[in-house]
Enzyme design. Sequence first.
Site, PDB file in Angstrom:
ATOM      1  N   ILE A 116       0.829  -1.206   0.000  1.00 58.06           N
ATOM      2  CA  ILE A 116       0.000   0.000   0.000  1.00 58.06           C
ATOM      3  C   ILE A 116       0.860   1.252   0.000  1.00 58.06           C
ATOM      4  CG2 ILE A 116      -0.291   0.029   2.526  1.00 58.06           C
ATOM      5  CD1 ILE A 116      -2.788   1.203  -0.219  1.00 58.06           C
ATOM      6  N   GLY A 129      -5.574  -6.984   0.589  1.00 58.22           N
ATOM      7  CA  GLY A 129      -6.095  -6.039   1.572  1.00 58.22           C
ATOM      8  C   GLY A 129      -5.249  -4.778   1.586  1.00 58.22           C
ATOM      9  N   GLU A 130      -5.186  -4.129   2.737  1.00 59.75           N
ATOM     10  CA  GLU A 130      -4.378  -2.916   2.953  1.00 59.75           C
ATOM     11  C   GLU A 130      -4.899  -1.699   2.184  1.00 59.75           C
ATOM     12  OE1 GLU A 130      -0.269  -3.607   1.949  1.00 59.75           O
ATOM     13  OE2 GLU A 130      -0.135  -5.428   3.141  1.00 59.75           O
ATOM     14  N   GLY A 131      -5.959  -1.865   1.378  1.00 62.82           N
ATOM     15  CA  GLY A 131      -6.417  -0.788   0.508  1.00 62.82           C
ATOM     16  C   GLY A 131      -5.718  -0.793  -0.842  1.00 62.82           C
TER      17      GLY A 131
END
Length: 344
Positions: free
Chosen positions: A93, A311-313
Amino acid sequence: MQEQQISAISKRLDEQIQKKIDLKTKPLGALGTLEKIAFKVCQIQETLEPKLNKPAILVCAGDHGITQEKVSPFPQEVTFQMVMNFLGGGAAINVFSRQNDIRLLVADTGVNFDFEPSGQLLDLKIRKGTRNFAIEPAMTIEECQTAINNGAQVIEKLHKEGTNIIGFGEMGIGNTTSATALMCKIGGFTAQEASGAGTGLDANGISHKASVIEKALQLHSAISNPIEILATFGGYEIATICGAILKAAELKMTILSDGFIATSALIVAHAINPNVTDYCLFAHESNEQGHKLMLQHLNAEPILHLGMRLGEGTGSAVAYPIIESAVNFMNEMSSFEDAGVSNV
């Protein structure tokens, strides 16, 4: 959060928006999904000249008591280790946010670790991890409401600073189990059809996770209120993101919905107020089992299909330049009349 605070998206300019898109120097519909994105951003901002100001992604981290049931192949300490990686700038990210000039905020909402005070880390810690929802609710109602309010306050501050587009990421070992339980309870899915590999479970591990979730759903079968469901099965990071989404929708910001965990927060927010998805762009379809079902539940069309499930954006960060392209063509591309090009 009062339901009436989130208004349905305005359709006042729909005809003018579509006309502007159609009169660009191209065949009708030739920019495909970019046209849909441009239309949506114009709707959200109620303008024919949309702007993306100070994009940001909020990554929320929290630990989960459900890990006591051995639902993840990774130990719980990976949560705080990854937060340190975020702060050090070394995670995916960080890479994608730097690449696309997106402001990255990292919040400790409930990590089982004592971080040194840092200007880089938002201290929103409520408790060092949720309780084991296979035995008892993950959070008290009060803790859940505090997390929701914390998320809302972060968004209020960003909005005052000029941000009008926001994405959300998360980190928390065990949180795919939490997200799966939330989607099952709210969306009516079975644990078997919704459970996936998470951080790398094999077939036996997925079966075990589904069994843990199914038993927990039976244990807590009497609840129906969305906040109570979130408190029972959620994580502090999921509740914080849920509150942030609700506030962003209230403030008419463009919301980038990310992968499986972040979408579980959106599913709860949607159960609280269905108007929230009017303000959402769906960055991608995660490769995590169940995310496709989540998107179907929300009647959502993802921008990207890249097989990501980190995930993590990260999906939102990777999708951002595409949204930028949509806004730029809307503002900068000539019309037939401007360019002196014959139209059909």
